[in-house]
Design a protein around this motif. Sequence first.
Motif: not given
Length: 217
Positions: A74-83, A86-88
């Motif tokens: 979940y920690g990795k999933f949340k980091f990728e979602q936030e990234k 930000k890019e969007a």
Amino acid sequence: MAPRPRFDRRAPVRELPNINDRISYPQLRVVDSDGSQLGVISREDALEVAKERELDLVLVSEKADPPVCRIMDYGKFKFEQEKKAKEAKKKSHQTEVKEVKMRYKIDSHDYDVRIGQAQRFLKAGDKVKCTVIFRGREIQHTALAEVLLRRMAKDLEEKAEIQQSPKREGRNMIMFLTPRKTPLLKKDDKDSSVHQAIRTIPAPPRSTAAKVAAPQA
């Protein structure tokens, strides 16, 4: 008269994600970390599988019957979602028109300030409207205002290109600059691309053989 409500200084309550022990449904349809289906199993069994994999059990579809969970980090999933968010957000930047105003008799310090403002606007991806304001009889000096705007365009040519040349509008003269899309080719680069290397062929060595003089009669 009703009393005025007091300001609530408490921090807002954050909604916690539905993962692991926060999931209360007795039966779950579980998807493994590699995407394979584990079928419908009990909450306890799903938590045990996630624990064995050293991952989290995450509720992804609460409205399904039974609810769907996925085993993941979940920690990795949340980091990728936030990234991705930000890019969007960066890609969705709406181009705005920022204005820089000045007088044609501007001094060097104020001119440098205007150049700095324009550079910041261009770096942010915005267009710049450069405006020279005339007051009273200053309207007679439109030629000097155009020279000033041309100078500004020249000083900003590495970051901007002219979208609209200097043009008088009422008691103002304006020019529009837009962020440069292609890098500026400097004069030195142009010269180097035009001039080609010249191959120098050395002259053949002079013959050292002695000349034989013809006998005199």
